[in-house]
Design an enzyme around this catalytic site. Structure first.
Site, PDB file in Angstrom:
ATOM      1  N   GLY A  58       3.331 129.186  23.922  1.00 49.57           N
ATOM      2  CA  GLY A  58       4.714 129.109  23.471  1.00 49.57           C
ATOM      3  C   GLY A  58       5.080 130.358  22.692  1.00 49.57           C
TER       4      GLY A  58
ATOM      5  N   GLN B 195       9.651 135.811  17.248  1.00 44.99           N
ATOM      6  CA  GLN B 195       8.290 136.353  17.230  1.00 44.99           C
ATOM      7  C   GLN B 195       8.192 137.721  17.895  1.00 44.99           C
ATOM      8  OE1 GLN B 195       6.540 132.356  18.575  1.00 44.99           O
ATOM      9  NE2 GLN B 195       4.878 133.349  17.448  1.00 44.99           N
TER      10      GLN B 195
ATOM     11  N   CYS C 114      -1.040 130.328  16.305  1.00 46.30           N
ATOM     12  CA  CYS C 114       0.260 130.983  16.441  1.00 46.30           C
ATOM     13  C   CYS C 114       0.030 132.452  16.773  1.00 46.30           C
ATOM     14  CB  CYS C 114       1.041 130.840  15.136  1.00 46.30           C
ATOM     15  SG  CYS C 114       2.674 131.582  15.176  1.00 46.30           S
ATOM     16  N   LEU C 115       0.778 132.955  17.746  1.00 48.95           N
ATOM     17  CA  LEU C 115       0.631 134.363  18.119  1.00 48.95           C
ATOM     18  C   LEU C 115       1.021 135.291  16.976  1.00 48.95           C
ATOM     19  CD1 LEU C 115       1.994 134.224  21.777  1.00 48.95           C
ATOM     20  CD2 LEU C 115      -0.393 134.189  20.988  1.00 48.95           C
TER      21      LEU C 115
ATOM     22  N   HIS D  84       6.609 123.140  17.201  1.00 51.16           N
ATOM     23  CA  HIS D  84       6.104 124.393  16.619  1.00 51.16           C
ATOM     24  C   HIS D  84       7.101 125.528  16.874  1.00 51.16           C
ATOM     25  CE1 HIS D  84       2.663 127.308  15.807  1.00 51.16           C
ATOM     26  NE2 HIS D  84       3.532 128.080  16.427  1.00 51.16           N
ATOM     27  N   GLU D  85       7.580 125.634  18.110  1.00 47.33           N
ATOM     28  CA  GLU D  85       8.485 126.732  18.458  1.00 47.33           C
ATOM     29  C   GLU D  85       9.880 126.539  17.850  1.00 47.33           C
ATOM     30  OE1 GLU D  85       7.135 129.335  19.471  1.00 47.33           O
ATOM     31  OE2 GLU D  85       5.259 128.439  20.144  1.00 47.33           O
TER      32      GLU D  85
ATOM     33  N   HIS E  13       9.893 127.733  14.401  1.00 51.66           N
ATOM     34  CA  HIS E  13      10.074 129.187  14.301  1.00 51.66           C
ATOM     35  C   HIS E  13      11.553 129.558  14.229  1.00 51.66           C
ATOM     36  CE1 HIS E  13       6.241 131.233  14.496  1.00 51.66           C
ATOM     37  NE2 HIS E  13       5.851 130.491  15.516  1.00 51.66           N
TER      38      HIS E  13
END
Length: 173
Positions: free
Chosen positions: A46, A51, A94-95, A136-137, A140
């Site tokens: 994701g 991000q 998380c990226l 989660h996304e 963000h």
């Protein structure tokens, strides 16, 4: 399509609340394509536009582990409209917080409304890992990180770790 650089903690951009996308333009479609390519390259399941430094309410998700089975989702202006009372614990990463994983408790099932790249409104229910990933996304998009769900001590430790790494990197530059 292009792979874009990821915004990494402690960058303050990760705390921005993203703006609505508005009309689905060629620029929005190109952004979604870049986001997917960036997510696949990372690799991740994701990615929110913030991000890669774009404060727009767009998310891409693909839970496929095998490139031949890819099934990308693009959620434009997603809104979680319902959450279950039942909770589920899942290890999240998380990226934007590389190589850090922690168990997080979230609602097990959700309902989400969003627009697809054709501009159509979609409302769907998700459970398990897909529900976790969407939450989660969407977090963000609201300036919330998964580490915000951890104990104060764990959150403090991870923030300090990434602040030190960023300081070292800036000194080396």
């Amino acid at each position: 399509m292009a792979i874009r650089p990821l915004v990494i903690l402690p960058d303050r951009k990760l705390r921005l609340v993203s703006e609505p996308v508005g009309p689905i333009t060629d620029e929005v479609k190109a952004l979604a394509a870049d986001m997917l390519e960036t997510m696949y390259d990372a690799p991740g399941i994701g990615l929110a536009a913030i991000q890669i430094g774009v404060p727009k309410r767009i998310v891409v998700i693909d839970l496929a582990k095998n490139p031949e089975e890819r099934s990308p989702m693009v959620l434009v202006d997603p809104e979680i409209t319902w959450i279950s009372e039942e909770k589920r614990v899942h290890e999240e990463g998380c990226l934007s917080i590389p190589e850090y994983y922690e168990e997080v408790e979230r609602p097990d099932r959700i309902r989400v409304r969003y627009r697809d790249l054709a501009g159509e409104t979609v409302e769907t229910e998700a459970d398990g890992i897909l529900a976790t990933c969407i939450q989660h996304e969407v977090d963000h998009l609201n300036g919330v990180l998964f580490v915000d769900y951890l104990s104060r001590l764990k959150r403090s430790r991870v923030l300090k770790k990434f602040e030190k790494a960023a300081k070292r990197e800036s000194e080396d530059a």
